[in-house]
Design a protein around this motif. Structure first.
Motif, PDB file in Angstrom:
ATOM      1  N   THR A 152     -18.146  53.366  33.132  1.00 58.50           N
ATOM      2  CA  THR A 152     -19.569  53.925  32.436  1.00 58.50           C
ATOM      3  C   THR A 152     -20.630  54.571  31.621  1.00 58.50           C
ATOM      4  N   ASN A 153     -18.635  54.938  30.770  1.00 56.50           N
ATOM      5  CA  ASN A 153     -18.517  55.618  29.172  1.00 56.50           C
ATOM      6  C   ASN A 153     -19.236  57.214  29.586  1.00 56.50           C
ATOM      7  N   THR A 154     -19.262  57.330  31.052  1.00 56.98           N
ATOM      8  CA  THR A 154     -19.882  59.146  30.957  1.00 56.98           C
ATOM      9  C   THR A 154     -18.505  59.946  30.834  1.00 56.98           C
ATOM     10  N   SER A 155     -17.045  60.143  31.072  1.00 62.57           N
ATOM     11  CA  SER A 155     -16.234  60.289  30.948  1.00 62.57           C
ATOM     12  C   SER A 155     -16.208  61.873  29.669  1.00 62.57           C
ATOM     13  N   GLY A 156     -16.488  61.934  29.180  1.00 66.82           N
ATOM     14  CA  GLY A 156     -16.850  63.129  27.676  1.00 66.82           C
ATOM     15  C   GLY A 156     -15.812  62.927  26.699  1.00 66.82           C
ATOM     16  N   TYR A 157     -15.358  61.592  26.970  1.00 69.19           N
ATOM     17  CA  TYR A 157     -14.709  61.273  25.438  1.00 69.19           C
ATOM     18  C   TYR A 157     -15.942  59.979  24.962  1.00 69.19           C
ATOM     19  N   GLY A 190      -2.106  61.168  23.762  1.00 70.77           N
ATOM     20  CA  GLY A 190      -2.086  62.051  23.368  1.00 70.77           C
ATOM     21  C   GLY A 190      -2.644  62.929  22.422  1.00 70.77           C
ATOM     22  N   ARG A 191      -3.264  61.711  21.548  1.00 65.01           N
ATOM     23  CA  ARG A 191      -3.925  62.674  20.247  1.00 65.01           C
ATOM     24  C   ARG A 191      -5.377  63.323  21.292  1.00 65.01           C
ATOM     25  N   LEU A 192      -6.016  62.060  21.691  1.00 65.88           N
ATOM     26  CA  LEU A 192      -7.227  61.990  22.294  1.00 65.88           C
ATOM     27  C   LEU A 192      -6.865  63.218  23.278  1.00 65.88           C
ATOM     28  N   ALA A 193      -6.236  63.336  24.159  1.00 64.24           N
ATOM     29  CA  ALA A 193      -6.407  64.335  25.121  1.00 64.24           C
ATOM     30  C   ALA A 193      -6.189  66.139  24.875  1.00 64.24           C
ATOM     31  N   GLY A 194      -5.274  65.833  23.156  1.00 56.92           N
ATOM     32  CA  GLY A 194      -5.089  66.726  22.284  1.00 56.92           C
ATOM     33  C   GLY A 194      -6.757  67.359  22.154  1.00 56.92           C
ATOM     34  N   LEU A 195      -7.372  67.236  22.290  1.00 54.98           N
ATOM     35  CA  LEU A 195      -9.331  67.952  22.165  1.00 54.98           C
ATOM     36  C   LEU A 195     -10.133  67.505  23.147  1.00 54.98           C
ATOM     37  N   PRO A 196     -11.277  68.370  23.388  1.00 53.60           N
ATOM     38  CA  PRO A 196     -12.520  68.794  24.642  1.00 53.60           C
ATOM     39  C   PRO A 196     -12.919  68.132  24.695  1.00 53.60           C
ATOM     40  N   GLU A 215     -23.542  62.150  15.285  1.00 54.35           N
ATOM     41  CA  GLU A 215     -24.015  63.720  14.617  1.00 54.35           C
ATOM     42  C   GLU A 215     -22.573  64.608  14.122  1.00 54.35           C
ATOM     43  N   PRO A 216     -22.860  65.329  13.049  1.00 50.82           N
ATOM     44  CA  PRO A 216     -22.164  65.802  12.671  1.00 50.82           C
ATOM     45  C   PRO A 216     -21.174  67.255  13.837  1.00 50.82           C
ATOM     46  N   SER A 217     -20.000  67.384  13.828  1.00 55.32           N
ATOM     47  CA  SER A 217     -19.900  68.857  14.465  1.00 55.32           C
ATOM     48  C   SER A 217     -18.271  68.290  14.148  1.00 55.32           C
ATOM     49  N   PRO A 218     -17.790  69.580  14.796  1.00 53.23           N
ATOM     50  CA  PRO A 218     -16.334  69.599  14.731  1.00 53.23           C
ATOM     51  C   PRO A 218     -15.338  68.771  15.596  1.00 53.23           C
ATOM     52  N   LEU A 219     -15.846  68.518  16.506  1.00 56.95           N
ATOM     53  CA  LEU A 219     -15.096  67.351  17.181  1.00 56.95           C
ATOM     54  C   LEU A 219     -15.367  66.611  16.555  1.00 56.95           C
ATOM     55  N   ALA A 220     -16.119  65.598  15.760  1.00 53.73           N
ATOM     56  CA  ALA A 220     -15.860  64.865  15.074  1.00 53.73           C
ATOM     57  C   ALA A 220     -15.202  64.552  13.728  1.00 53.73           C
ATOM     58  N   GLU A 221     -14.950  65.853  13.353  1.00 54.38           N
ATOM     59  CA  GLU A 221     -14.585  65.550  12.013  1.00 54.38           C
ATOM     60  C   GLU A 221     -12.574  65.729  12.526  1.00 54.38           C
ATOM     61  N   ALA A 222     -12.465  66.502  14.336  1.00 55.62           N
ATOM     62  CA  ALA A 222     -11.204  66.694  14.469  1.00 55.62           C
ATOM     63  C   ALA A 222     -10.733  65.220  14.739  1.00 55.62           C
ATOM     64  N   MET A 223     -11.609  64.452  15.369  1.00 55.14           N
ATOM     65  CA  MET A 223     -11.614  62.667  15.601  1.00 55.14           C
ATOM     66  C   MET A 223     -10.801  62.100  14.303  1.00 55.14           C
ATOM     67  N   ALA A 224     -11.530  62.499  13.175  1.00 53.86           N
ATOM     68  CA  ALA A 224     -11.472  61.749  12.259  1.00 53.86           C
ATOM     69  C   ALA A 224     -10.250  62.292  11.435  1.00 53.86           C
ATOM     70  N   ALA A 225      -9.988  63.597  11.770  1.00 52.45           N
ATOM     71  CA  ALA A 225      -8.611  63.866  11.613  1.00 52.45           C
ATOM     72  C   ALA A 225      -7.267  63.130  12.130  1.00 52.45           C
ATOM     73  N   ASN A 226      -7.478  62.811  13.383  1.00 53.32           N
ATOM     74  CA  ASN A 226      -6.762  62.472  13.956  1.00 53.32           C
ATOM     75  C   ASN A 226      -6.483  61.417  14.014  1.00 53.32           C
ATOM     76  N   GLU A 280      -2.180  63.691  30.866  1.00 50.60           N
ATOM     77  CA  GLU A 280      -3.163  63.717  30.338  1.00 50.60           C
ATOM     78  C   GLU A 280      -4.453  64.396  30.337  1.00 50.60           C
ATOM     79  N   LEU A 281      -5.063  63.842  31.293  1.00 54.70           N
ATOM     80  CA  LEU A 281      -6.045  64.129  30.977  1.00 54.70           C
ATOM     81  C   LEU A 281      -6.280  65.632  32.467  1.00 54.70           C
ATOM     82  N   ALA A 282      -5.059  65.945  33.201  1.00 53.66           N
ATOM     83  CA  ALA A 282      -5.644  67.293  33.954  1.00 53.66           C
ATOM     84  C   ALA A 282      -5.645  68.001  32.773  1.00 53.66           C
TER      85      ALA A 282
END
Length: 373
Positions: free
Chosen positions: A117-122, A156-162, A127-138, A86-88
């Protein structure tokens, strides 16, 4: 005569900070103290209570991954894509607050080291952002309640987000460790909890640690709370809630329950190099990596975590590392449900277990506990 540890816990129980608390402090034969009750109006809190340790799970996960590295099953700088397809072909936001479709391709794969090291990108977005809203929604945002579905569904839900940033080029807390749990499960071909039980928890005698509380032991699971102003609000009943009994789905992305003595066994084995039916828990080289700061200065931005965190603390593998006096070299971490541990360079271990969400009421207890050693 009461000890300083007991005095601290009694004072905070009497002040209403927490209904009950368990403290462990020392080295080979530490003091263990339980005060207060397992639930408001309920029985006394036992010193062998099985509690929701939440992010204290991360240190255990890091050790489990390092043991697989030492067994030759994977490498720190290996891509995780063979096990997590899913992470490809990840897409990355052009800026952390960009619209979800304002992306570019990832320039490198996510590696095991990026996750540790928590540097994966996830990770958590403060801070408020479209990605934060999408994570709350899914339902993939970080919070006190576990994701209600399976590990595969969560992935699957996590990988569906950038990604919030290119792998290795930023720092965000939390989600990488749930991904590691799924990675271990897929690599070993069984649930993360089953692998932990056979490879780590069982050999160490951590009989009360796992991804849920067995039905026969539910009388040892305290209630969970959060503060609403000065009032405690119950969020899970004693003997009940998300960790009560075996779940209906695979929870390899989940977090552990444990006891003070179990967690002490784990930490002592880590710091002493104790063998687990063969080699040491982890090698000295990997223990040094795990318990020293692994985050590049450029990634320690004011917005990557809570204000002031990087002034005194770094991040190793699964633990925070104190970088300033008077506790320089101490490593440890807290769990969101009011738990905390630390290990000092001299081998002193502290474990604090409550079941009240961390916040302005509980943090003073944690800070005073950390100052005892």
């Amino acid at each position: 005569m009461a000890s300083a540890l007991e005095d601290l816990l009694v004072r905070h129980v009497e002040a209403g900070t927490v209904p009950g608390a368990i403290g462990l402090l020392g080295r080979d034969d530490p003091e263990v103290v339980a005060v207060g009750v397992a639930a408001v109006g309920g029985p006394a809190l036992r010193d062998d209570a099985i509690v929701r340790i939440q992010s204290m799970t991360k240190a255990v996960t890091a050790v489990a991954v390092l043991r697989l590295v030492e067994a030759g099953r994977l490498g720190l700088d290996d891509s995780v894509e063979p096990w997590l397809p899913e992470l490809a072909r990840r897409r990355v936001l052009r800026a952390p607050t960009a619209a979800l479709d304002d992306t570019e391709p990832a320039v490198r794969p996510i590696t095991v080291r990026h996750l540790l090291t928590n540097t994966s990108g996830y990770g958590m977005l403060l801070e408020p952002s479209p990605l934060a809203e999408a994570m709350a929604a899914n339902a993939t945002e970080a919070g006190p309640n576990p994701f209600p579905g399976s590990a595969d569904a969560w992935m699957g839900r996590l990988a569906g987000l950038p990604l919030a940033f290119q792998p290795g080029e930023g720092w965000r807390y939390h989600h990488s460790y749930a991904v590691l749990g799924v990675l271990v499960s897929r690599l070993t071909g069984r649930g993360f909890g089953e692998h932990l039980a056979d490879d780590l928890l069982g050999p160490l005698g951590m009989v009360d640690t796992g991804l849920w509380v067995p039905t026969a032991e539910l009388h040892r699971l305290p209630a969970a709370y959060r503060h609403d102003g000065e009032r405690l609000v119950e969020t899970e009943p004693a003997g009940g809630g998300a960790y009560a009994g075996p779940p209906d789905v695979d929870v390899s992305h989940g977090e552990l329950v444990s006891t003070a003595r179990d967690y002490h066994r784990f930490l002592r084995a880590l710091v002493t190099g104790e063998d687990v039916g063969g080699p040491p828990l982890v090698s000295a080289a990997h223990r040094r990596l795990m318990t020293s700061d692994q985050v590049a200065p450029a990634l320690k931005t004011p917005t990557s975590f809570f204000p002031g965190f990087w002034d005194t603390t770094g991040w190793g593998f699964g633990v925070g590392v104190v970088t300033t006096d008077p506790h320089r070299g101490r490593f440890g971490w807290s769990g969101g449900q009011g738990t905390d541990f630390f290990v000092d360079p001299d081998g002193t271990v502290g474990v604090l277990l409550t079941q009240v969400e961390l916040g302005e009421h509980v943090w003073p207890l944690v800070e005073e506990f950390q100052a005892l050693a």
